[in-house]
Motif scaffolding. Structure first.
Motif, PDB file in Angstrom:
ATOM      1  N   THR A 115       0.832  -1.206   0.000  1.00  0.00           N
ATOM      2  CA  THR A 115       0.000   0.000   0.000  1.00  0.00           C
ATOM      3  C   THR A 115       0.863   1.251   0.000  1.00  0.00           C
ATOM      4  OG1 THR A 115      -1.761  -1.154   1.156  1.00  0.00           O
ATOM      5  CG2 THR A 115      -1.801   1.243   1.268  1.00  0.00           C
ATOM      6  N   HIS A 116       0.500   2.180  -0.843  1.00  0.00           N
ATOM      7  CA  HIS A 116       1.210   3.456  -0.969  1.00  0.00           C
ATOM      8  C   HIS A 116       0.310   4.589  -0.480  1.00  0.00           C
ATOM      9  CE1 HIS A 116       3.244   6.886  -2.689  1.00  0.00           C
ATOM     10  NE2 HIS A 116       2.326   7.079  -3.615  1.00  0.00           N
ATOM     11  N   TRP A 117       0.903   5.552   0.214  1.00  0.00           N
ATOM     12  CA  TRP A 117       0.179   6.721   0.735  1.00  0.00           C
ATOM     13  C   TRP A 117       0.411   7.845  -0.256  1.00  0.00           C
ATOM     14  CZ3 TRP A 117      -2.133   3.861   4.137  1.00  0.00           C
ATOM     15  CH2 TRP A 117      -1.445   2.790   4.697  1.00  0.00           C
ATOM     16  N   HIS A 118      -0.456   7.950  -1.209  1.00  0.00           N
ATOM     17  CA  HIS A 118      -0.247   8.852  -2.338  1.00  0.00           C
ATOM     18  C   HIS A 118      -0.369  10.308  -1.890  1.00  0.00           C
ATOM     19  CE1 HIS A 118      -0.818   9.844  -6.786  1.00  0.00           C
ATOM     20  NE2 HIS A 118      -0.927  10.987  -6.137  1.00  0.00           N
ATOM     21  N   GLY A 119       0.743  11.031  -2.058  1.00  0.00           N
ATOM     22  CA  GLY A 119       0.772  12.447  -1.694  1.00  0.00           C
ATOM     23  C   GLY A 119       1.522  12.700  -0.399  1.00  0.00           C
ATOM     24  N   ASN A 153      -5.442  13.566   0.399  1.00  0.00           N
ATOM     25  CA  ASN A 153      -4.521  12.606  -0.215  1.00  0.00           C
ATOM     26  C   ASN A 153      -5.225  11.268  -0.311  1.00  0.00           C
ATOM     27  OD1 ASN A 153      -1.821  14.194  -0.320  1.00  0.00           O
ATOM     28  ND2 ASN A 153      -2.672  14.646   1.677  1.00  0.00           N
ATOM     29  N   TRP A 154      -4.508  10.236  -0.682  1.00  0.00           N
ATOM     30  CA  TRP A 154      -5.192   8.939  -0.751  1.00  0.00           C
ATOM     31  C   TRP A 154      -4.224   7.788  -0.620  1.00  0.00           C
ATOM     32  CZ3 TRP A 154      -6.357   6.001  -5.716  1.00  0.00           C
ATOM     33  CH2 TRP A 154      -5.644   6.482  -6.808  1.00  0.00           C
ATOM     34  N   TYR A 155      -4.761   6.610  -0.499  1.00  0.00           N
ATOM     35  CA  TYR A 155      -3.913   5.432  -0.414  1.00  0.00           C
ATOM     36  C   TYR A 155      -4.462   4.391  -1.366  1.00  0.00           C
ATOM     37  CZ  TYR A 155      -7.489   3.642   2.909  1.00  0.00           C
ATOM     38  OH  TYR A 155      -8.653   3.240   3.516  1.00  0.00           O
ATOM     39  N   HIS A 156      -3.555   3.587  -1.878  1.00  0.00           N
ATOM     40  CA  HIS A 156      -3.985   2.570  -2.841  1.00  0.00           C
ATOM     41  C   HIS A 156      -2.902   1.510  -2.972  1.00  0.00           C
ATOM     42  CE1 HIS A 156      -1.293   4.181  -5.995  1.00  0.00           C
ATOM     43  NE2 HIS A 156      -1.730   5.393  -5.676  1.00  0.00           N
ATOM     44  N   SER A 157      -3.290   0.402  -3.546  1.00  0.00           N
ATOM     45  CA  SER A 157      -2.338  -0.664  -3.816  1.00  0.00           C
ATOM     46  C   SER A 157      -1.263  -0.163  -4.779  1.00  0.00           C
ATOM     47  CB  SER A 157      -3.089  -1.849  -4.435  1.00  0.00           C
ATOM     48  OG  SER A 157      -2.263  -2.498  -5.364  1.00  0.00           O
ATOM     49  N   HIS A 158      -0.047  -0.675  -4.607  1.00  0.00           N
ATOM     50  CA  HIS A 158       1.054  -0.275  -5.491  1.00  0.00           C
ATOM     51  C   HIS A 158       1.878  -1.504  -5.858  1.00  0.00           C
ATOM     52  CE1 HIS A 158       3.779   2.536  -7.383  1.00  0.00           C
ATOM     53  NE2 HIS A 158       3.206   3.577  -6.813  1.00  0.00           N
ATOM     54  N   THR A 159       1.189  -2.599  -6.134  1.00  0.00           N
ATOM     55  CA  THR A 159       1.841  -3.873  -6.397  1.00  0.00           C
ATOM     56  C   THR A 159       2.258  -3.934  -7.855  1.00  0.00           C
ATOM     57  OG1 THR A 159       0.156  -4.718  -4.886  1.00  0.00           O
ATOM     58  CG2 THR A 159       1.596  -6.345  -5.972  1.00  0.00           C
ATOM     59  N   ILE A 458       1.370  12.373 -14.954  1.00  0.00           N
ATOM     60  CA  ILE A 458       2.659  11.949 -14.399  1.00  0.00           C
ATOM     61  C   ILE A 458       2.709  12.276 -12.903  1.00  0.00           C
ATOM     62  CG2 ILE A 458       5.173  12.248 -14.525  1.00  0.00           C
ATOM     63  CD1 ILE A 458       3.968  10.843 -17.006  1.00  0.00           C
ATOM     64  N   HIS A 459       3.032  11.258 -12.131  1.00  0.00           N
ATOM     65  CA  HIS A 459       3.068  11.372 -10.670  1.00  0.00           C
ATOM     66  C   HIS A 459       4.487  11.149 -10.165  1.00  0.00           C
ATOM     67  CE1 HIS A 459       2.327  10.753  -6.463  1.00  0.00           C
ATOM     68  NE2 HIS A 459       2.498   9.445  -6.500  1.00  0.00           N
ATOM     69  N   VAL A 460       4.911  11.977  -9.227  1.00  0.00           N
ATOM     70  CA  VAL A 460       6.223  11.786  -8.609  1.00  0.00           C
ATOM     71  C   VAL A 460       6.003  11.581  -7.107  1.00  0.00           C
ATOM     72  CG1 VAL A 460       8.564  12.673  -8.412  1.00  0.00           C
ATOM     73  CG2 VAL A 460       7.128  13.425 -10.316  1.00  0.00           C
ATOM     74  N   HIS A 461       6.537  10.496  -6.582  1.00  0.00           N
ATOM     75  CA  HIS A 461       6.423  10.238  -5.143  1.00  0.00           C
ATOM     76  C   HIS A 461       7.230  11.267  -4.356  1.00  0.00           C
ATOM     77  CE1 HIS A 461       4.970   5.798  -4.973  1.00  0.00           C
ATOM     78  NE2 HIS A 461       4.578   6.337  -6.109  1.00  0.00           N
ATOM     79  N   GLY A 462       6.946  11.319  -3.051  1.00  0.00           N
ATOM     80  CA  GLY A 462       7.706  12.213  -2.185  1.00  0.00           C
ATOM     81  C   GLY A 462       7.002  13.549  -2.044  1.00  0.00           C
ATOM     82  N   TYR A 518       8.565   7.407  -9.842  1.00  0.00           N
ATOM     83  CA  TYR A 518       7.742   8.358 -10.586  1.00  0.00           C
ATOM     84  C   TYR A 518       7.152   7.585 -11.742  1.00  0.00           C
ATOM     85  CZ  TYR A 518      11.738   8.935 -13.866  1.00  0.00           C
ATOM     86  OH  TYR A 518      12.753   8.731 -14.775  1.00  0.00           O
ATOM     87  N   HIS A 519       5.923   7.900 -12.090  1.00  0.00           N
ATOM     88  CA  HIS A 519       5.249   7.066 -13.088  1.00  0.00           C
ATOM     89  C   HIS A 519       4.017   7.726 -13.646  1.00  0.00           C
ATOM     90  CE1 HIS A 519       2.165   5.837 -10.045  1.00  0.00           C
ATOM     91  NE2 HIS A 519       3.178   5.877  -9.186  1.00  0.00           N
ATOM     92  N   CYS A 520       3.529   7.124 -14.706  1.00  0.00           N
ATOM     93  CA  CYS A 520       2.242   7.547 -15.249  1.00  0.00           C
ATOM     94  C   CYS A 520       1.173   6.965 -14.338  1.00  0.00           C
ATOM     95  CB  CYS A 520       2.060   7.031 -16.665  1.00  0.00           C
ATOM     96  SG  CYS A 520       0.466   7.543 -17.358  1.00  0.00           S
ATOM     97  N   HIS A 521       0.154   7.759 -14.022  1.00  0.00           N
ATOM     98  CA  HIS A 521      -0.903   7.245 -13.142  1.00  0.00           C
ATOM     99  C   HIS A 521      -2.093   6.678 -13.906  1.00  0.00           C
ATOM    100  CE1 HIS A 521      -2.447   6.521  -9.124  1.00  0.00           C
ATOM    101  NE2 HIS A 521      -1.361   7.079  -8.626  1.00  0.00           N
ATOM    102  N   ILE A 522      -1.955   6.520 -15.222  1.00  0.00           N
ATOM    103  CA  ILE A 522      -2.875   5.601 -15.903  1.00  0.00           C
ATOM    104  C   ILE A 522      -2.360   4.238 -15.469  1.00  0.00           C
ATOM    105  CG2 ILE A 522      -3.549   4.621 -18.134  1.00  0.00           C
ATOM    106  CD1 ILE A 522      -3.493   7.452 -19.257  1.00  0.00           C
TER     107      ILE A 522
HETATM  108 CU1  C2O Z   1      -0.684   6.929  -6.586  1.00  0.00          CU
HETATM  109 CU2  C2O Z   1       3.067   5.573  -7.198  1.00  0.00          CU
HETATM  110  O1  C2O Z   1       1.126   6.192  -6.938  1.00  0.00           O
END
Ligand code: C2O
Ligand code: CU
Ligand code: CU
Length: 537
Positions: A115-119, A153-159, A458-462, A518-522
């Motif tokens: 699980t990732h804590w997005h944002g 913010n949100w959380y979701h699977s990141h497998t 495009i999403h960048v973690h952190g 960092y990744h595309c969020h599609i």
């Molecule tokens: Cu919302 Cu790496 O993701």
């Protein structure tokens, strides 16, 4: 995905780990780190058990729907920290800035999961990097302090390779953060502060979620024909004649919404991904790509009880759907192909998202503040390495999207992906130029043309970033229909990059070393490898 593939992947993962273990924090030689023990020196203010499990919920009339669901139990902390909502989504978490959070994540699904804590700005080992995926029956303990300001913010699977399927089947939820600065603003709260999580799904005739993706669906990303709000269809929300705060989050795998009010009421935005804006911003509509959040202020004062206001996704072009209509000889073939790709709405149709039904007259309403929060705009002068621009180039090879000419490899990073700790970096997100000119497979037509005319969020973690500038290089005509819907004045963690568009962002990398994706969020693109790591050290 077969078991054999899994094992093989895990094996490769173990091997790669040994080589890198010495260099990276949080890794143990020769094995995956399972962060499975709470740290006794970490005094949690809020502790939650979060269990990913299979269950059945009522979504449509009749048969229940099998879903994956985050089930939460509050172990410690204020009752308000966890709110269960009907439907398949996980509980809504409400945290305060500065709180220490412990989440004991249990995987009770048959597959790997993490699980990732997005944002949220958290250390690598707490970020839900796919390398930390745990198996059925395992536990992963997350411990972090809330450093983010008030926001949604949100959380979701990141497998890895399963994020799309797992989020689709339900593994997502909202995280609300509040802080003192926000509290002083006295924005609408309690029943006047509404989460609006938008997702699209396809249901089979017996009410089950269907997620059969052919290669083309994966390229385009999943588009469903039912719109769900907070896990429910035909959303209608009773409201009073006063102001509300709407926390809108796009939790869809691939669908981009152009949000507007059905009667032309102006959109008033008060927040973006990273929290509140410096001051409210009015727009005719707002574009909301997968993973993006926008907070709206909507005042129903003066509306008649019995009337309704509908939040819609309006028509726009500038994506492959526009090309379907207009591209000469390609037209028929493409239409047929797109039609065969699964019966979702196109992204250029008006869709009702949620109906706000005015049902009660009330006396007074809070007023929209003129100023919201203090915000420092970052500029070119803040860039720590002035000569450096970190590229994020969107490209494609072998029918798969890539970033900077590479696909995702669990712990891999290149020269341009190394970032010194505690620096502020300029990044340029662009479409790989050698792909734009055509040449391959009949120029801009065909599959290649379709793919190059896709928008990518495009999403960048952190930490959150700011937008420095946007340029539309080949002024596609469809751009006109989306360009007034971007909010570039706030903190962001995900940014929609339209076809032909180039976006410069500026982003701090403070506090935490390690690998941050960092990744595309599609999610279909992410799962096909449109993801890379930054290595902060
Ligand atoms: Cu919302 Cu790496 O993701
Ligand atoms: Cu993220
Ligand atoms: Cu993409």
């Amino acid at each position: 995905m077969s078991n054999i593939n899994y094992r093989r992947r895990q094996f490769l993962q173990y091997t790669a780990f040994s080589a890198l273990a010495a260099a990276l924090p949080g890794l143990v030689l020769g094995e995956r780190v399972l962060n499975n023990k709470p740290n006794s020196t970490f005094e949690a203010d809020v502790e939650i058990d979060l269990i990913a499990r299979l269950t059945e919920v009522a979504i449509l009339p009749g048969k229940h729907t099998r879903v994956f669901q985050y089930h939460g139990n509050l172990i410690k902390g204020p009752q308000t920290a966890l709110k269960t909502i009907p439907g398949y989504l996980g509980p809504i978490f409400s945290f305060q800035k500065g709180q220490k959070i412990r989440i004991n994540f249990y995987n009770q699904l048959p597959d790997l999961c993490i699980t990732h804590w997005h944002g949220l700005h958290v250390p690598q080992i707490m970020d839900g990097h796919p390398m930390y995926a745990i198996s059925h029956g395992e536990r992963y303990v997350y411990e972090f302090e809330i450093k983010n300001p008030a926001g949604t913010n949100w959380y979701h699977s990141h497998t890895h390779e399963l994020t799309g399927a797992q989020v689709y089947q339900g593994l997502a939820g909202m995280i609300i953060i509040s802080d003192d600065i926000e509290q002083k603003l006295e924005l609408p709260s309690g029943e006047y502060d509404l989460p609006i999580i938008i997702q699209d799904r396809n249901f089979t005739h017996d009410n089950q979620l269907s997620f059969n993706l052919h290669r083309h669906d994966r390229m385009r990303g999943f588009l469903g024909n039912s719109i769900l709000v907070n896990g429910q269809v035909n959303s209608s929300i009773p409201v009073k004649t006063r102001a509300y705060r709407l926390r809108i989050m796009n939790g869809s795998n691939a669908r981009v919404y152009k949000l507007g009010w059905n009667d032309g009421t102006v959109i008033t935005a008060i927040g973006t991904d990273g929290g509140l804006l410096a001051k409210p911003q009015n727009l005719p509509y707002v574009m909301l790509a997968p993973a993006e959040r926008v907070e709206l202020w909507i005042d129903f004062s003066g509306r008649k009880p019995g009337s309704e206001l509908i939040l819609q996704s309006l028509t726009y072009q500038g994506t492959h759907s526009a090309m379907e209509r207009g591209n000469g000889s390609m037209r028929h073939g493409m239409s047929r192909m797109m039609g065969a790709m699964g019966g979702g709405f196109g992204q250029d149709e008006v869709i009702d998202i949620a109906k706000f039904q005015i049902h009660e007259q009330v006396g007074d309403s809070p007023k929209l503040p003129v100023e919201l929060i203090p915000m420092r705009r970052l500029t070119e002068r803040d860039v720590s390495q002035p000569g450096r621009t970190i590229p994020i180039a969107i490209g494609m090879q072998h029918m798969s999207f890539q970033l900077n000419d590479r696909t995702f490899v669990m712990q891999d990073y290149g020269e341009s992906e190394k970032i010194p700790l505690n620096t502020i970096q300029r990044m340029k997100i662009s479409h790989d130029s050698h792909m734009m000119g055509g040449g391959m497979h009949g120029g801009r037509g065909g599959m290649m043309g379709m793919m190059m005319s896709m928008p990518h969020p495009i999403h960048v973690h952190g930490q959150q970033f700011q937008v420095l500038s946007r340029r539309q290089s080949n002024s596609k005509k469809g751009y006109e229909s989306v360009k007034d819907g971007f909010i570039d004045s706030g903190w962001k963690d995900t940014i929609l990059v339209m076809p032909g568009e180039e976006v410069d962002i500026i982003k701090p990398f403070n506090d935490y070393t390690g690998l941050f994706p960092y990744h595309c969020h599609i999610l279909e693109h992410e799962d096909m490898g449109m993801m890379r790591n930054f290595y902060v050290s």
